[in-house]
Design a protein around this motif. Structure first.
Motif, PDB file in Angstrom:
ATOM      1  N   GLY A   1       0.787  -1.216   0.000  1.00  0.00           N
ATOM      2  CA  GLY A   1       0.000   0.000   0.000  1.00  0.00           C
ATOM      3  C   GLY A   1       0.822   1.270   0.000  1.00  0.00           C
ATOM      4  O   GLY A   1       0.299   2.338   0.219  1.00  0.00           O
ATOM      5  N   GLY A   2       2.108   1.143  -0.266  1.00  0.00           N
ATOM      6  CA  GLY A   2       2.959   2.310  -0.309  1.00  0.00           C
ATOM      7  C   GLY A   2       2.772   3.089  -1.596  1.00  0.00           C
ATOM      8  O   GLY A   2       1.873   2.802  -2.391  1.00  0.00           O
ATOM      9  N   PRO A   3       3.624   4.060  -1.833  1.00  0.00           N
ATOM     10  CA  PRO A   3       3.449   4.910  -3.009  1.00  0.00           C
ATOM     11  C   PRO A   3       3.609   4.171  -4.331  1.00  0.00           C
ATOM     12  O   PRO A   3       3.131   4.618  -5.345  1.00  0.00           O
ATOM     13  CB  PRO A   3       4.521   5.986  -2.845  1.00  0.00           C
ATOM     14  N   LYS A   4       4.262   3.015  -4.324  1.00  0.00           N
ATOM     15  CA  LYS A   4       4.436   2.273  -5.572  1.00  0.00           C
ATOM     16  C   LYS A   4       3.355   1.214  -5.768  1.00  0.00           C
ATOM     17  O   LYS A   4       3.327   0.541  -6.780  1.00  0.00           O
ATOM     18  CB  LYS A   4       5.817   1.623  -5.606  1.00  0.00           C
ATOM     19  N   GLU A   5       2.489   1.043  -4.805  1.00  0.00           N
ATOM     20  CA  GLU A   5       1.394   0.081  -4.919  1.00  0.00           C
ATOM     21  C   GLU A   5       0.331   0.683  -5.833  1.00  0.00           C
ATOM     22  O   GLU A   5      -0.014   1.848  -5.719  1.00  0.00           O
ATOM     23  CB  GLU A   5       0.802  -0.200  -3.540  1.00  0.00           C
ATOM     24  N   ARG A   6      -0.193  -0.107  -6.757  1.00  0.00           N
ATOM     25  CA  ARG A   6      -1.161   0.402  -7.720  1.00  0.00           C
ATOM     26  C   ARG A   6      -2.505  -0.305  -7.560  1.00  0.00           C
ATOM     27  O   ARG A   6      -2.568  -1.486  -7.246  1.00  0.00           O
ATOM     28  CB  ARG A   6      -0.660   0.196  -9.150  1.00  0.00           C
ATOM     29  N   PHE A   7      -3.557   0.464  -7.798  1.00  0.00           N
ATOM     30  CA  PHE A   7      -4.905  -0.059  -7.673  1.00  0.00           C
ATOM     31  C   PHE A   7      -5.736   0.353  -8.874  1.00  0.00           C
ATOM     32  O   PHE A   7      -5.403   1.310  -9.569  1.00  0.00           O
ATOM     33  CB  PHE A   7      -5.568   0.475  -6.386  1.00  0.00           C
ATOM     34  N   VAL A   8      -6.803  -0.365  -9.107  1.00  0.00           N
ATOM     35  CA  VAL A   8      -7.787  -0.004 -10.113  1.00  0.00           C
ATOM     36  C   VAL A   8      -9.062   0.342  -9.350  1.00  0.00           C
ATOM     37  O   VAL A   8      -9.375  -0.286  -8.343  1.00  0.00           O
ATOM     38  CB  VAL A   8      -8.000  -1.157 -11.123  1.00  0.00           C
ATOM     39  N   SER A   9      -9.754   1.382  -9.800  1.00  0.00           N
ATOM     40  CA  SER A   9     -10.950   1.808  -9.072  1.00  0.00           C
ATOM     41  C   SER A   9     -12.208   1.438  -9.841  1.00  0.00           C
ATOM     42  O   SER A   9     -12.202   1.368 -11.067  1.00  0.00           O
ATOM     43  CB  SER A   9     -10.914   3.317  -8.813  1.00  0.00           C
TER      44      SER A   9
ATOM     45  N   SER B   1     -19.695   0.626  -5.259  1.00  0.00           N
ATOM     46  CA  SER B   1     -19.843   0.283  -3.840  1.00  0.00           C
ATOM     47  C   SER B   1     -21.312   0.042  -3.527  1.00  0.00           C
ATOM     48  O   SER B   1     -22.194   0.567  -4.200  1.00  0.00           O
ATOM     49  CB  SER B   1     -19.315   1.416  -2.966  1.00  0.00           C
ATOM     50  N   PRO B   2     -21.594  -0.739  -2.487  1.00  0.00           N
ATOM     51  CA  PRO B   2     -22.990  -0.970  -2.109  1.00  0.00           C
ATOM     52  C   PRO B   2     -23.671   0.337  -1.706  1.00  0.00           C
ATOM     53  O   PRO B   2     -23.005   1.297  -1.310  1.00  0.00           O
ATOM     54  CB  PRO B   2     -22.905  -1.907  -0.906  1.00  0.00           C
ATOM     55  N   ASP B   3     -24.972   0.365  -1.829  1.00  0.00           N
ATOM     56  CA  ASP B   3     -25.730   1.545  -1.405  1.00  0.00           C
ATOM     57  C   ASP B   3     -25.421   1.816   0.063  1.00  0.00           C
ATOM     58  O   ASP B   3     -25.296   0.904   0.871  1.00  0.00           O
ATOM     59  CB  ASP B   3     -27.233   1.315  -1.584  1.00  0.00           C
ATOM     60  N   GLY B   4     -25.290   3.064   0.414  1.00  0.00           N
ATOM     61  CA  GLY B   4     -24.995   3.435   1.797  1.00  0.00           C
ATOM     62  C   GLY B   4     -23.515   3.438   2.123  1.00  0.00           C
ATOM     63  O   GLY B   4     -23.123   3.777   3.227  1.00  0.00           O
ATOM     64  N   ASP B   5     -22.662   3.017   1.176  1.00  0.00           N
ATOM     65  CA  ASP B   5     -21.217   3.021   1.388  1.00  0.00           C
ATOM     66  C   ASP B   5     -20.598   3.981   0.382  1.00  0.00           C
ATOM     67  O   ASP B   5     -20.446   3.646  -0.788  1.00  0.00           O
ATOM     68  CB  ASP B   5     -20.644   1.619   1.202  1.00  0.00           C
ATOM     69  N   PRO B   6     -20.255   5.191   0.810  1.00  0.00           N
ATOM     70  CA  PRO B   6     -19.760   6.187  -0.141  1.00  0.00           C
ATOM     71  C   PRO B   6     -18.296   5.995  -0.554  1.00  0.00           C
ATOM     72  O   PRO B   6     -17.803   6.705  -1.412  1.00  0.00           O
ATOM     73  CB  PRO B   6     -19.922   7.505   0.619  1.00  0.00           C
ATOM     74  N   SER B   7     -17.615   5.023   0.035  1.00  0.00           N
ATOM     75  CA  SER B   7     -16.189   4.873  -0.261  1.00  0.00           C
ATOM     76  C   SER B   7     -15.978   4.333  -1.679  1.00  0.00           C
ATOM     77  O   SER B   7     -16.833   3.676  -2.253  1.00  0.00           O
ATOM     78  CB  SER B   7     -15.528   3.948   0.763  1.00  0.00           C
ATOM     79  N   LEU B   8     -14.808   4.625  -2.222  1.00  0.00           N
ATOM     80  CA  LEU B   8     -14.436   4.180  -3.552  1.00  0.00           C
ATOM     81  C   LEU B   8     -14.016   2.712  -3.473  1.00  0.00           C
ATOM     82  O   LEU B   8     -13.178   2.344  -2.651  1.00  0.00           O
ATOM     83  CB  LEU B   8     -13.284   5.033  -4.080  1.00  0.00           C
TER      84      LEU B   8
END
Length: 158
Positions: A34-42, A47-54
């Motif tokens: 999860g450091g600066p070189k860790e990559r993710f796809v969004s 997200s489920p209803d009621g969960d505003p997180s990405l």
């Protein structure tokens, strides 16, 4: 200094406290995730209803893992979260699945003992079923584009 001549004796460098016996402060520890070189796809809007997180997925997944994540998201949102078949939030997930299917077919189009089936065939069936339920064609998915975000500042409140 002449080539091959012995090096002059240098004074030993002092090692800072807490680093003695190691080459550096992280020697012998596993690398952090999860450091600066860790990559993710969004997956925005997935997200489920009621969960505003990405909702994030790991960018190191192979195409089979990505397809599995997308099929599971579509199924979970429909069956668990109650998204209607007319809900437009499933369209980008299905468009993403369609986009990676050529690679799934290229690399995972054989019986897989670990999987217990042919992953490419299973995901293709899931894509066709989800499109039929929503009355979408592959052309509809190819033509889908995310909404353009408006740039600039918000108007000041008076």
């Amino acid at each position: 200094m002449a080539l091959g001549a012995p090096r002059p004796n240098r004074a030993a460098k002092r090692t800072p406290p807490g680093v003695q016996g190691r080459a550096g402060p992280r020697q012998g520890r596993p690398p952090l995730r999860g450091g600066p070189k860790e990559r993710f796809v969004s997956y925005p809007g997935a997200s489920p209803d009621g969960d505003p997180s990405l909702l994030l997925g790991w960018a190191g997944w192979n195409h089979r893992d990505q397809a599995e994540a997308l099929v599971n998201l579509v199924n979970d949102r429909s069956e668990v979260d109650g998204w209607d078949t007319a809900d437009p939030r499933c369209v980008p997930l299905l468009a993403g699945l369609l986009e990676i299917m050529p690679w799934v077919h290229q690399w995972h189009d054989e019986y897989d003992e670990e999987w217990g089936d042919n992953p490419a065939q299973e995901f293709q069936t899931g894509l066709h079923r989800a499109c039929a339920e929503r009355r979408l064609s592959e052309s509809d998915l190819r033509d889908w584009r995310p909404e353009k975000k408006r740039g600039g500042r918000k108007a000041a409140l008076e």
